[in-house]
Design an enzyme around this catalytic site. Structure first.
Site, PDB file in Angstrom:
ATOM      1  NE  ARG A 181      42.399  39.376  46.816  1.00 49.13           N
ATOM      2  CZ  ARG A 181      41.417  38.479  46.962  1.00 49.13           C
ATOM      3  NH1 ARG A 181      41.349  37.750  48.072  1.00 49.13           N
ATOM      4  NH2 ARG A 181      40.521  38.293  46.021  1.00 49.13           N
ATOM      5  CB  SER A 231      45.558  42.713  40.368  1.00 45.59           C
ATOM      6  OG  SER A 231      44.509  42.088  39.665  1.00 45.59           O
ATOM      7  CD  GLU A 306      46.521  42.172  44.346  1.00 46.44           C
ATOM      8  OE1 GLU A 306      47.155  41.116  44.154  1.00 46.44           O
ATOM      9  OE2 GLU A 306      45.347  42.342  43.984  1.00 46.44           O
TER      10      GLU A 306
END
Length: 335
Positions: A181, A231, A306
């Protein structure tokens, strides 16, 4: 005349004197936000070519106002006060992709769900796992996004980017430094323009069936009836092996349904924060800070976001950093 209006009119005049394409002023960022949160942008533009993007960035380098380039906004929380500069949106003019054998060239504004379905139909495997992720290819590559512990970076061969001064360069897979990520593009001043992917031949029927299964599971698992950014918190491999994914950690802490204003930790999936109507950036940031502190107090793990927060002045950084600065003293520890 208030300061925002002065900024808007001054910047618009300067841009119109330099460029012959259309600009809009005081455009509500709420209308382009997946969270449906955000105040007005002083000036808003949707360029039609890479040259226009580069020219705008080069021009803004000599201006006092901030500039930002956005795509699908699935990982952005806008300031409820707006943005005191130029927002450049990669819209329909940057949404195309070309499939040539096993190689795909996609513009940064291309829809991830549309691209995934197209390559599955062509019998190309490797990115079906990303089929339900909202947003655009550019954003997905920056975050090395994906599901099932996988990332799009596995299949990226090169990326065309422009820096803050409008200079274009090409980065190969090694230069992009993909990790879980993350990539070298994250928290940088570069803007992704185009992406090249290399996939493997597969069975179209099986891939499409897998895609439908993934989409069906997502529709049951994730909230789709209320605005959200997907998310909120990153899954940390170390935390995952002991506690589980962020959603489980948040649910185990009893935080499902925690609400501030119109923002709520989703009852359907705890790693989603939903907007029931008129949530503000402060509502979201408060929930982010509260969740981080509560989960840390119970597990010893710190969950990062995120989501990136874009402030009025152009500060663009992880939302949890802003949240903890604004709400340092939240104490929600429950028995």
């Amino acid at each position: 005349m208030n300061d925002f209006k002065k900024v808007s009119e001054s910047l618009e005049t300067a841009l119109r004197n330099e460029f012959d394409f259309r600009f809009a002023t005081e455009v509500s960022l709420k209308e382009i936000s997946r969270w449906r949160i955000g105040g007005p942008a002083a000036v808003f533009a949707e360029p039609s070519s890479i040259n226009e993007i580069c020219a705008l960035l080069a021009f803004m380098k000599n201006r006092p106002e901030p500039v930002v380039v956005v795509g699908g906004t699935s990982n952005i929380l806008f300031d409820s006060d707006g943005f005191g500069g130029l927002v450049i949106k990669l819209g329909e003019n940057f949404s195309n992709f070309i499939i040539e054998g096993s190689r795909i060239r996609a513009q940064a504004g291309a829809s991830v769900p549309q691209l995934v379905r197209a390559v599955a139909t062509e019998g190309l495997e490797g990115i079906v796992h990303a089929g339900g992720i909202p947003g655009t290819v550019g954003g997905l590559v920056v975050m090395n996004g994906g599901t099932q512990r996988r990332g799009i970076g596995e299949h990226v061969t090169k990326v065309l980017v422009t820096d803050a001064e409008g200079s274009i360069r090409e980065l190969n897979a090694n230069e992009l430094q993909f990790t879980y990520r993350n990539s070298v593009l994250k928290n940088s001043e570069t803007t992704v323009l185009e992406v090249e992917l290399l996939l493997k031949p597969g069975n179209a029927g099986e891939l499409l069936a897998e895609l439908e299964t993934i989409l069906d599971q997502r529709s049951q698992k994730f909230p789709e009836d209320l605005p959200n950014c997907g998310s909120t918190f990153l899954s940390d491999p170390a935390m995952y092996s002991i506690v589980g994914p962020p959603g489980k950690a948040i649910e185990d802490a009893g935080l499902k349904g925690l609400r501030r204003g119109s923002a709520e930790i989703s009852m359907q999936h705890a790693n989603f924060i939903v907007n029931h109507g008129d949530a503000s950036d402060d509502d979201i940031l408060w929930l982010i800070s509260a969740v981080r502190k509560e989960v840390y107090s119970r597990t010893g793990f710190v969950m990062d976001c995120e989501v990136l927060y874009l402030s009025y002045s152009g500060d663009f950084r992880p939302a949890h950093e802003v949240a903890d600065e604004q709400w340092p003293d939240i104490d929600l520890v429950r028995n």
